[in-house]
Scaffold this active site. Structure first.
Site, PDB file in Angstrom:
ATOM      1  N   PRO A   2       0.829  -1.210   0.000  1.00 15.32           N
ATOM      2  CA  PRO A   2       0.000   0.000   0.000  1.00 15.32           C
ATOM      3  C   PRO A   2       0.862   1.259   0.000  1.00 15.32           C
ATOM      4  CG  PRO A   2      -0.810  -1.584   1.602  1.00 15.32           C
ATOM      5  CD  PRO A   2       0.504  -2.110   1.114  1.00 15.32           C
ATOM      6  N   GLU A   3       0.445   2.241  -0.778  1.00 17.69           N
ATOM      7  CA  GLU A   3       1.138   3.518  -0.833  1.00 17.69           C
ATOM      8  C   GLU A   3       0.268   4.571  -0.151  1.00 17.69           C
ATOM      9  OE1 GLU A   3       2.788   4.306  -4.758  1.00 17.69           O
ATOM     10  OE2 GLU A   3       2.885   2.161  -5.187  1.00 17.69           O
ATOM     11  N   HIS A  95      -6.748 -14.968   7.924  1.00 18.67           N
ATOM     12  CA  HIS A  95      -5.424 -14.521   8.340  1.00 18.67           C
ATOM     13  C   HIS A  95      -5.518 -13.482   9.465  1.00 18.67           C
ATOM     14  CE1 HIS A  95      -3.801 -16.753   4.970  1.00 18.67           C
ATOM     15  NE2 HIS A  95      -4.628 -16.127   4.158  1.00 18.67           N
ATOM     16  N   ARG A 114       0.655 -12.229   4.592  1.00 14.55           N
ATOM     17  CA  ARG A 114       2.095 -12.474   4.433  1.00 14.55           C
ATOM     18  C   ARG A 114       2.900 -12.125   5.689  1.00 14.55           C
ATOM     19  NH1 ARG A 114       2.399  -9.824  -1.645  1.00 14.55           N
ATOM     20  NH2 ARG A 114       1.061 -11.370  -2.656  1.00 14.55           N
ATOM     21  N   ARG A 174      20.652  15.878  -5.475  1.00 12.91           N
ATOM     22  CA  ARG A 174      20.923  14.439  -5.529  1.00 12.91           C
ATOM     23  C   ARG A 174      21.585  14.080  -6.861  1.00 12.91           C
ATOM     24  NH1 ARG A 174      18.061  11.285  -1.624  1.00 12.91           N
ATOM     25  NH2 ARG A 174      17.841  12.686   0.156  1.00 12.91           N
ATOM     26  N   ARG A 284      12.188  -4.522  -9.260  1.00 11.13           N
ATOM     27  CA  ARG A 284      10.767  -4.413  -9.577  1.00 11.13           C
ATOM     28  C   ARG A 284      10.668  -4.001 -11.033  1.00 11.13           C
ATOM     29  NH1 ARG A 284       9.649   0.125  -5.077  1.00 11.13           N
ATOM     30  NH2 ARG A 284      11.518  -0.784  -4.172  1.00 11.13           N
TER      31      ARG A 284
END
Length: 301
Positions: A2-3, A95, A114, A174, A284
Site C-alpha cells: 500500500p502507498e 489470516h 504475508r 541528488r 521491480r
C-alpha cells in the site's frame, strides 16, 4: 505494498469508526505481527486495554493511533496488512492476527496474510520542527508528536507543512535518477512504484533522468503531478489489484481502472498511442511510454 492513498483511506476509516473509542480486550493470535513490540504480546495488550484512541495520524505509509496515554499504536501494513472494523460476531478472517475490542459490539482486527506488517505500542516524541506530525483528525492538523520510528520519514506530497522549496533543492542536489529519488522515503514519503510511474508519465520524464539536470520549474512541476495523481487515487479509494488491500469496511479501491502506464505493458499510451514498455528497475518494474518519456542521454539508475 500500500502507498499513500491506500494508507490514507485506512486512516480516514479509523477516524470515523475508531477515534473516540475506549479500547477493550486485546487478543494476539500470532506473535509475528507484534514482533516490533519488544516487551511481547502480553505487554502490548496491557498497554492498549483501557486507552482511548484520540486521533489517527499518517506520515507517508506509516499510520498510528494516538492514545490518551501519550503513547501510540504504530501500524505498518507491509505487503498485505489490513485494519478492519467488524462486529464482534463476524466470522474470523482466515489470516486474522490481532483483535482489539472497541466500544459497543465492534472490534478492530489486524489481518495479514504475508505477515510483513506489524503493530507496536510506542511512546510519542515532539517533532523536530515543532509542527504537526502528519495528516490527522478529520482534516485538522495532528499533534506535534510522533513515534521515533517515524522521525526519519520525510513529509509527504499532501502534507500542508511540506517545504516545497527545501524539497526541490534537496532533489536537485541528488546525483541519482528521478524515480529512485521519488521512492526515497527520507526525501519525500508515501510514493511507491505505482504512483511514481504515473506521475513521471504525466510529467513526460523518464525514470532515469538525472535529478541534477532538473530545473526548479521541472522539479516543482513534477511535485504537482505527484500531488494530482495521489489526489485522484485517494478520491477513488486507492489502487486494488487483488483482495489484499481494502479499507476498514472491507471495500477495495478502483484507481487501477485509471492507470495510464503502470501495469499496462503492450497497451497503447493514452496520450500518443505508442505501446507502453516494461523495464526492470530496482528488483521491480518501471512502466513508461517510449515516445512520451524518452531516455536521457546521460542516465542515472
Amino acid at each position: 505494498m500500500p502507498e499513500l492513498p491506500e494508507v490514507e483511506v485506512v486512516r480516514r476509516g479509523l477516524v470515523r469508526w475508531v477515534v473516540g473509542s475506549r479500547l477493550g480486550a486485546v487478543e494476539v493470535l500470532h506473535p509475528r505481527p507484534v514482533r516490533r513490540h519488544l516487551a511481547g504480546p502480553a505487554d502490548l495488550a496491557a498497554r492498549l486495554q483501557g486507552a482511548v484512541a484520540v486521533d489517527a495520524v499518517r506520515r507517508g505509509k506509516y499510520l498510528w493511533l494516538q492514545l490518551d496515554s501519550d503513547e501510540a499504536l504504530l501500524v505498518h501494513l507491509g505487503m498485505s496488512g489490513q485494519l478492519l472494523v467488524q462486529p464482534l460476531d463476524a466470522p474470523a478472517e482466515r489470516h486474522l492476527r490481532v483483535r482489539v475490542g472497541l466500544d459497543g459490539e465492534r472490534e478492530l482486527r489486524f489481518v495479514d496474510q504475508r505477515m510483513f506488517g506489524g503493530l507496536a505500542v510506542v511512546p510519542l516524541e515532539p517533532t523536530a520542527d515543532g509542527l504537526p506530525a502528519g495528516t490527522g483528525g478529520a482534516g485538522t492538523p495532528s499533534a506535534a508528536a510522533l513515534p521515533h520510528q517515524v522521525a526519519h520519514i520525510a513529509r509527504d506530497p499532501l502534507d500542508p507543512y511540506l517545504d516545497v522549496e527545501a524539497w526541490q533543492r534537496r532533489l536537485r542536489r541528488r546525483r541519482t535518477g528521478v524515480k529512485r529519488a521519488l521512492l526515497d522515503q527520507t526525501l519525500l514519503s508515501g510514493i511507491g512504484n505505482i504512483y511514481a510511474d504515473e506521475a513521471l508519465w504525466r510529467a513526460r520524464l523518464h525514470y532515469a533522468r538525472p535529478t541534477d539536470t532538473l530545473t526548479r520549474a521541472a522539479a516543482v512541476g513534477l511535485l504537482g503531478h505527484v500531488r494530482a495523481v495521489l489526489g485522484e487515487a485517494l478520491q477513488q479509494g486507492g489502487t486494488s489489484f487483488d483482495a489484499l488491500y481494502v479499507d476498514v469496511n472491507g471495500r477495495s479501491g478502483w484507481f487501477d481502472r485509471s492507470l495510464a502506464v503502470y501495469g499496462q505493458a503492450g497497451r497503447p499510451c493514452p496520450r500518443c498511442a505508442a505501446l507502453v514498455r516494461r523495464e526492470p528497475f530496482m528488483n521491480r518494474s518501471s512502466f513508461t511510454c517510449p515516445a512520451c518519456q524518452r531516455p536521457p542521454r546521460r542516465a542515472r539508475w
